[in-house]
Design an enzyme around this catalytic site. Structure first.
Site, PDB file in Angstrom:
ATOM      1  N   GLU A  79       0.850  -1.194   0.000  1.00 30.86           N
ATOM      2  CA  GLU A  79       0.000   0.000   0.000  1.00 30.86           C
ATOM      3  C   GLU A  79       0.888   1.248   0.000  1.00 30.86           C
ATOM      4  OE1 GLU A  79      -3.434   1.897   2.983  1.00 30.86           O
ATOM      5  OE2 GLU A  79      -1.799   0.665   3.769  1.00 30.86           O
ATOM      6  N   CYS A 132      -4.347  -3.198   4.312  1.00 33.14           N
ATOM      7  CA  CYS A 132      -4.012  -2.704   5.646  1.00 33.14           C
ATOM      8  C   CYS A 132      -5.036  -3.101   6.707  1.00 33.14           C
ATOM      9  CB  CYS A 132      -3.822  -1.189   5.592  1.00 33.14           C
ATOM     10  SG  CYS A 132      -2.996  -0.496   7.054  1.00 33.14           S
ATOM     11  N   LYS A 187      -9.800  -0.089  -1.842  1.00 32.75           N
ATOM     12  CA  LYS A 187     -10.030  -0.393  -0.432  1.00 32.75           C
ATOM     13  C   LYS A 187     -11.474  -0.097  -0.053  1.00 32.75           C
ATOM     14  CE  LYS A 187      -7.972   0.511   4.127  1.00 32.75           C
ATOM     15  NZ  LYS A 187      -6.940   1.303   4.850  1.00 32.75           N
TER      16      LYS A 187
END
Length: 567
Positions: A324, A436, A385
């Protein structure tokens, strides 16, 4: 388990109370003033009493030690046992307060990595998380008055984690009990009921330990009472009273031993993979201002990998994963960024999953993407995301908060929320990508478990050298076993890792150093029981806890009086 004995229902007196129930007074003596009552309240430790208050604090600290980086995993059930003993038999209102105290003692140290963005944010988040232990504490105080209470208390832990993981703003499921059990005999159970089942079993073992402790204390009191009545020397052991505690310990042993016997299959189709950790120029939030340097680091490491492949030092990977934020420059809008990424991908000659920030078409928001970059055709499929971090990647109540807290101006635009799962084709395999924070969420990971490899792209530079990166790796290890998949964790500054389907660490980087990881791993397609049953175990166990809570509330008054200190 043995039926709970009924307590003596005479009013309890504090340590300084006289016969009339007043602090230090005689019957009929004048009542003390407000200051005197407050002083007595403090000396007694409030409504809960200092022993139970301190036990609640200790329970939170002991549970914290079970989590990375300490990894004293047996401390999780021991902490739960201490927490249960502190609450058992107390009124619900007292249990609520003790729950908050224990929760604060747990969340403040376990979330200390948040202090990297400010002590105020860390303390506020920790205390908000401790509030979820308020209904948990009240509920445990009530259900411990029922038979079989270790089961009901464990189910209440599931209810607490269910609510905390969904409300508000999508929830914050960090520091669930299951995430402390990522390399223990309880870990294999995750393949059958997901993280909620591991939390339930951890809490159940804690409840059984508490039950055994209560049984031992009851036996000691029974022996003392029998000795006094019969005039003997007190050496007679009331084995009948000890039997329930022995059963509780036997069940604990069966749960631990049973987990050790559960197989964790690892066979699959071999595929060689590479994970790139380019590192960042320096610690802290300011590194985001050096976006070009971060991109160059990952480009250079990919060129280095290509050189090692050509030299025969490492096997040629079939795919490469970047983390990321490897490029905070939008490659669709910044020609130099596009050229740098494309040159590195062409050099290695295989598809690369590139973590990049891109603008939405209207330019009002930012997308956090994992982009499949092919050496022949360039950028193709991508994942956005789906669970951006509140107050970090988007601001609820932006107009108000930016005026009150200037730090929030560092989030000038909100991140857009993705609409679909991260299942994509990357070279010879199908991957399931999460970014994440999403690895903590059951649904987000379960939605991509159809991929034959799982990928976690993350950026931990802000929280480097705190407890948060190793805690995130622990979550990834649990997810590997839960879904029977190899997991590739790519981080900008660490910790990057390659995790086998049985949770073993194949490779692991240090923090704040460039790192190349190349390994042949197993790509698997078979589904686990946890994949098939989905969220059913979590909702079923939470409903069990709610049912026990209702039963405790409807118990006749004589039973609801609870257990006194002698039980």
């Amino acid at each position: 388990m043995a039926q709970e004995t009924l307590p003596d229902r005479s009013p309890a007196k504090g340590p300084d109370e006289g016969p009339g129930g007043e602090p230090g007074g005689e019957p009929g003596a004048a009542r003390p003033g407000r200051l005197g009552r407050a002083s007595g309240w403090l000396r007694r430790g409030g409504r809960a009493g200092w022993p139970r208050t301190l036990l609640a604090v200790a329970s939170g600290l002991v549970m914290w030690l079970a989590f990375p980086p300490h990894d004293l995993t047996p401390c999780a059930p021991v902490g739960v046992a201490m927490f249960t003993l502190a609450l058992r038999g107390r009124p619900a209102r007292t249990g609520a307060w003790l729950g908050f105290v224990g929760g604060a003692a747990f969340f403040l140290p376990v979330l200390d990595g948040i202090s990297a963005i400010g002590a105020d944010g860390w303390i506020a988040l920790s205390l908000v998380q401790a509030l979820y232990f308020v209904p948990l504490g009240a509920g445990i105080s009530l259900v411990t008055r029922l038979r079989g209470w270790p089961v009901w208390t464990a189910a209440l832990w599931i209810g607490e984690e269910l609510i905390r993981g969904h409300v508000p703003f999508g929830g914050f499921p960090w520091a669930r009990l299951a995430f402390s059990q990522t390399a223990t005999p309880l870990t294999p159970y995750v393949a059958y009921g997901g993280a909620p089942l591991v939390t339930f079993l951890t809490a159940l073992i804690g409840g059984l330990l508490a039950y055994a402790a209560v049984t031992v204390r009851r036996a000691q009191r029974a022996r003392a009472a029998g000795s006094e009545a019969e005039g003997d020397d007190g050496r007679r052991i009331p084995w009948r009273v000890l039997v329930p505690g022995g059963v509780a310990l036997a069940v604990t042993g069966a749960l631990v031993g049973g987990g050790a016997l559960i197989p964790t299959p690892t066979s699959g189709r071999p595929v060689t993979v590479a994970v790139i950790q380019g590192n960042v120029p320096r610690l802290g939030l300011d590194y985001l201002g050096q976006r070009k340097a971060v991109l160059n680091n990952h480009v250079n490491e990919t060129h280095k990998l290509a050189e090692q492949v050509r030299a025969g030092k490492v096997a040629r990977p079939a795919l490469v994963v970047w983390p990321e934020n490897a490029s905070d420059l939008d490659p669709y809008a910044v020609p130099d960024a596009y050229a740098s990424i494309d040159g590195a991908v062409k050099d290695i000659g295989v598809p690369v999953l590139v973590g990049a920030l891109t603008d939405t078409p209207d330019g009002k928001k930012v997308e956090n993407r994992g982009i499949v970059w092919d050496p022949r055709i360039g950028p193709g499929d991508y994942y956005v995301k789906r669970h951006p971090v509140p107050f970090g990647e988007y601001l609820p109540f932006r107009d108000v908060l930016t005026k009150l807290i200037t730090r929030f101006n560092r989030v000038p635009r909100d991140f857009a929320k993705g609409e679909r799962s991260g299942v994509m084709r990357l070279g010879p395999v199908t991957i399931g990508d999460v970014i994440c924070f999403e690895v903590a969420y059951d649904r987000e990971v379960r939605d991509v478990a159809d991929g034959s490899l799982l990928v976690v792209q993350t950026n931990n530079a802000t929280y480097g050298r705190t407890s948060l990166p190793p805690q995130q790796i622990a979550m990834s290890r649990l997810r590997a076993v839960e879904h029977g998949r190899t997991i590739l964790v790519a981080a900008t500054s660490g910790i990057s890792a390659i995790v086998a389907p049985d949770g073993r660490m194949i490779d692991k980087s240090r923090e704040f150093v460039p790192d190349l990881q190349v390994a042949t791993v197993q790509a698997r397609t078979s589904r686990t029981v946890a994949d098939r049953v989905g969220a059913v175990p979590e909702w079923a166990l939470a409903a069990l806890g709610l049912g026990a809570l209702c039963a405790a509330a409807w118990t006749p008054a004589r039973r609801r009086a609870g257990n006194d200190e002698g039980n």
